[in-house]
Design a protein around this motif. Structure first.
Motif, PDB file in Angstrom:
ATOM      1  N   ALA A 225      16.717  -8.389  -8.136  1.00 31.90           N
ATOM      2  CA  ALA A 225      17.087  -7.714  -9.379  1.00 31.90           C
ATOM      3  C   ALA A 225      16.055  -6.656  -9.753  1.00 31.90           C
ATOM      4  O   ALA A 225      16.375  -5.655 -10.396  1.00 31.90           O
ATOM      5  CB  ALA A 225      17.215  -8.738 -10.500  1.00 31.90           C
ATOM      6  N   GLY A 226      14.808  -6.858  -9.349  1.00 32.26           N
ATOM      7  CA  GLY A 226      13.763  -5.887  -9.655  1.00 32.26           C
ATOM      8  C   GLY A 226      13.590  -4.817  -8.598  1.00 32.26           C
ATOM      9  O   GLY A 226      12.812  -3.879  -8.779  1.00 32.26           O
ATOM     10  N   SER A 227      14.277  -4.951  -7.485  1.00 30.36           N
ATOM     11  CA  SER A 227      14.165  -4.035  -6.357  1.00 30.36           C
ATOM     12  C   SER A 227      15.177  -2.895  -6.489  1.00 30.36           C
ATOM     13  O   SER A 227      16.218  -3.041  -7.137  1.00 30.36           O
ATOM     14  CB  SER A 227      14.425  -4.805  -5.054  1.00 30.36           C
ATOM     15  N   PRO A 228      14.912  -1.762  -5.852  1.00 27.71           N
ATOM     16  CA  PRO A 228      15.932  -0.710  -5.793  1.00 27.71           C
ATOM     17  C   PRO A 228      17.122  -1.117  -4.926  1.00 27.71           C
ATOM     18  O   PRO A 228      18.147  -0.445  -4.943  1.00 27.71           O
ATOM     19  CB  PRO A 228      15.193   0.483  -5.195  1.00 27.71           C
ATOM     20  N   TYR A 229      16.975  -2.210  -4.195  1.00 28.75           N
ATOM     21  CA  TYR A 229      18.032  -2.690  -3.307  1.00 28.75           C
ATOM     22  C   TYR A 229      18.595  -3.995  -3.852  1.00 28.75           C
ATOM     23  O   TYR A 229      17.934  -5.033  -3.844  1.00 28.75           O
ATOM     24  CB  TYR A 229      17.492  -2.888  -1.894  1.00 28.75           C
ATOM     25  N   LYS A 230      19.827  -3.945  -4.359  1.00 29.09           N
ATOM     26  CA  LYS A 230      20.457  -5.137  -4.925  1.00 29.09           C
ATOM     27  C   LYS A 230      21.190  -5.948  -3.854  1.00 29.09           C
ATOM     28  O   LYS A 230      21.474  -7.131  -4.050  1.00 29.09           O
ATOM     29  CB  LYS A 230      21.445  -4.746  -6.026  1.00 29.09           C
ATOM     30  N   THR A 231      21.492  -5.318  -2.740  1.00 29.10           N
ATOM     31  CA  THR A 231      22.087  -5.982  -1.579  1.00 29.10           C
ATOM     32  C   THR A 231      21.443  -5.383  -0.334  1.00 29.10           C
ATOM     33  O   THR A 231      20.908  -4.259  -0.386  1.00 29.10           O
ATOM     34  CB  THR A 231      23.611  -5.760  -1.495  1.00 29.10           C
ATOM     35  N   PRO A 232      21.470  -6.085   0.804  1.00 25.58           N
ATOM     36  CA  PRO A 232      20.939  -5.473   2.028  1.00 25.58           C
ATOM     37  C   PRO A 232      21.599  -4.151   2.359  1.00 25.58           C
ATOM     38  O   PRO A 232      20.947  -3.232   2.883  1.00 25.58           O
ATOM     39  CB  PRO A 232      21.232  -6.539   3.086  1.00 25.58           C
TER      40      PRO A 232
ATOM     41  N   ASP B 243       0.809  -1.219   0.000  1.00 26.91           N
ATOM     42  CA  ASP B 243       0.000   0.000   0.000  1.00 26.91           C
ATOM     43  C   ASP B 243       0.840   1.266   0.000  1.00 26.91           C
ATOM     44  O   ASP B 243       0.294   2.370   0.146  1.00 26.91           O
ATOM     45  CB  ASP B 243      -0.928   0.009   1.218  1.00 26.91           C
ATOM     46  N   LEU B 244       2.164   1.126  -0.171  1.00 24.85           N
ATOM     47  CA  LEU B 244       3.043   2.293  -0.132  1.00 24.85           C
ATOM     48  C   LEU B 244       3.036   2.991  -1.497  1.00 24.85           C
ATOM     49  O   LEU B 244       4.008   2.994  -2.243  1.00 24.85           O
ATOM     50  CB  LEU B 244       4.461   1.896   0.281  1.00 24.85           C
ATOM     51  N   ASN B 245       1.902   3.563  -1.792  1.00 21.62           N
ATOM     52  CA  ASN B 245       1.638   4.279  -3.029  1.00 21.62           C
ATOM     53  C   ASN B 245       0.773   5.464  -2.649  1.00 21.62           C
ATOM     54  O   ASN B 245      -0.256   5.306  -1.995  1.00 21.62           O
ATOM     55  CB  ASN B 245       0.915   3.365  -4.023  1.00 21.62           C
TER      56      ASN B 245
ATOM     57  N   LEU C 298       8.724   3.274  -6.501  1.00 21.77           N
ATOM     58  CA  LEU C 298       8.354   3.929  -5.246  1.00 21.77           C
ATOM     59  C   LEU C 298       8.754   5.396  -5.285  1.00 21.77           C
ATOM     60  O   LEU C 298       9.925   5.720  -5.492  1.00 21.77           O
ATOM     61  CB  LEU C 298       9.047   3.243  -4.060  1.00 21.77           C
ATOM     62  N   ASP C 299       7.782   6.260  -5.079  1.00 18.23           N
ATOM     63  CA  ASP C 299       8.026   7.699  -4.965  1.00 18.23           C
ATOM     64  C   ASP C 299       7.907   8.055  -3.489  1.00 18.23           C
ATOM     65  O   ASP C 299       6.829   8.402  -2.999  1.00 18.23           O
ATOM     66  CB  ASP C 299       7.007   8.475  -5.805  1.00 18.23           C
ATOM     67  N   LEU C 300       9.007   7.947  -2.776  1.00 21.74           N
ATOM     68  CA  LEU C 300       8.981   8.133  -1.329  1.00 21.74           C
ATOM     69  C   LEU C 300       8.563   9.550  -0.927  1.00 21.74           C
ATOM     70  O   LEU C 300       7.751   9.709   0.002  1.00 21.74           O
ATOM     71  CB  LEU C 300      10.341   7.765  -0.736  1.00 21.74           C
ATOM     72  N   PRO C 301       9.066  10.607  -1.589  1.00 28.44           N
ATOM     73  CA  PRO C 301       8.594  11.956  -1.220  1.00 28.44           C
ATOM     74  C   PRO C 301       7.089  12.129  -1.415  1.00 28.44           C
ATOM     75  O   PRO C 301       6.418  12.754  -0.578  1.00 28.44           O
ATOM     76  CB  PRO C 301       9.398  12.870  -2.156  1.00 28.44           C
ATOM     77  N   ALA C 302       6.525  11.590  -2.497  1.00 29.55           N
ATOM     78  CA  ALA C 302       5.082  11.696  -2.715  1.00 29.55           C
ATOM     79  C   ALA C 302       4.312  10.928  -1.649  1.00 29.55           C
ATOM     80  O   ALA C 302       3.257  11.380  -1.175  1.00 29.55           O
ATOM     81  CB  ALA C 302       4.727  11.184  -4.112  1.00 29.55           C
TER      82      ALA C 302
END
Length: 322
Positions: A308-315, A87-89, A137-141
């Motif tokens: 691979a699809g995440s903005p985080y490629k490693t922890p 729901d982080l939209n 993900l648009d965190l500021p929005a």
């Protein structure tokens, strides 16, 4: 003065006073309205929950029973809930909080926090994500939508969840309401010194979850995980003997003495009471240094959201500074 009256309440940057010891309500088979009543009787005034836990309705029923019985008033209780990553939209955030409030049978919560700084496709399973399950993900929005929740009176405070310094900077860039808290895993053996120092410099209160290392913590369908390293640490046991306290109490006091609050969970009344019995001792500067010798241990660095699809490629990407 009862146990609840002796508790430390930390003042947040928005003027709220938050009880420093919260009882967690993460998925547990023992969760019931009776547990809520017992926690209040023991002295807890802060309940930490989340949409993902699936127990907001149970917590709400227990709180309503407590209000009806005259055990506490709504203003005596601090409720934190967290928005799940599906729901982080921005357009979904206000409706999601309204849904939480309906389940909780409350007009407002005291603190509203995004669970993790990542967005995944609704219906996907967070413990077995494919690259295509990750969404932009648009965190500021999203933060603007969290601010709208405050303006609408749906929550008194808003905070960050599992945010490293880079994500905090992104979130704060255009914020008109800064995050009041940052919930991160924090316990002896996982100090998170850089994040804590950044937060304290910017007036963000740090709240440590898994404050005892989450021993025997179970989450379906994963089964039990967590560690006994904290509770079984010889360092904490030795310090506890000096004060007549358990290793758990020393671990919790360690957070408090560094200006952080804690989320801790137990279903045994004696341990619930012990976890509140923290305000008749404090650790010396040398003991705080000694506790840095506790064996390193991490429960959840966000591995489920690495892909691979995440903005985080490693922890490490999730906790990056820049």
């Amino acid at each position: 003065m009862g146990v609840a009256g002796k508790q430390l309440r930390v003042k947040l940057n928005n003027g709220q006073f938050m009880p420093a010891v919260a009882t967690g309500t993460a998925p547990m088979k023992e969760m019931s309205p009776e547990f809520v009543i017992e926690a209040i009787e023991v002295g807890y005034r802060h309940f930490d929950t989340a949409a993902m836990y699936g127990i907001e309705a149970i917590l709400g029923k227990g709180l309503q029973q407590a209000f009806t019985q005259g055990l506490v008033k709504r203003e005596d209780i601090f409720v934190t809930t967290k928005l799940w990553v599906t729901d982080l939209n921005a357009p979904d955030i206000v409706p999601s909080l309204k849904k939480c409030l309906s389940a909780l049978q409350l007009e407002y919560v005291d603190m509203f926090v995004p669970h993790w700084p990542v967005r995944i496709r609704p219906g996907s399973m967070w413990f077995q994500l494919a690259p295509e399950d990750f969404l932009p993900l648009d965190l500021p929005a999203c933060w603007k939508a969290f601010e709208e929740c405050v303006h609408l009176g749906l929550t008194k405070g808003i905070g960050a969840g599992n945010c490293g310094i880079k994500n905090l900077k992104l979130l704060m860039a255009d914020a008109t309401i800064p995050p009041a808290i940052n919930q991160i895993e924090r316990h002896p053996g996982h100090e998170r010194r850089e994040i804590v120092e950044f937060c304290q410099k910017h007036g963000i209160h740090v709240q440590g979850w898994a404050a005892l290392g989450a021993p025997n913590y179970g989450v379906l369908p994963l089964g039990a995980y967590g560690t006994n390293v904290v509770l079984e640490s010889p360092i904490l046991i030795k310090i506890g003997a000096k004060y007549g306290k358990t290793s758990a109490q020393v671990a919790l006091r360690w957070n408090l003495d560094q200006g952080c609050s804690v989320v801790v969970r137990s279903t045994k009344r004696e341990r619930m009471a012990q976890n509140l019995d923290l305000f008749d001792f404090s650790l010396t500067p040398q003991e705080l240094v000694d506790i840095r010798g506790v064996e390193p241990n991490i429960i959840d660095p966000g591995t489920f959201f690495v892909s691979a699809g995440s903005p985080y490629k490693t922890p490490a990407d999730m906790w990056a500074e820049d």
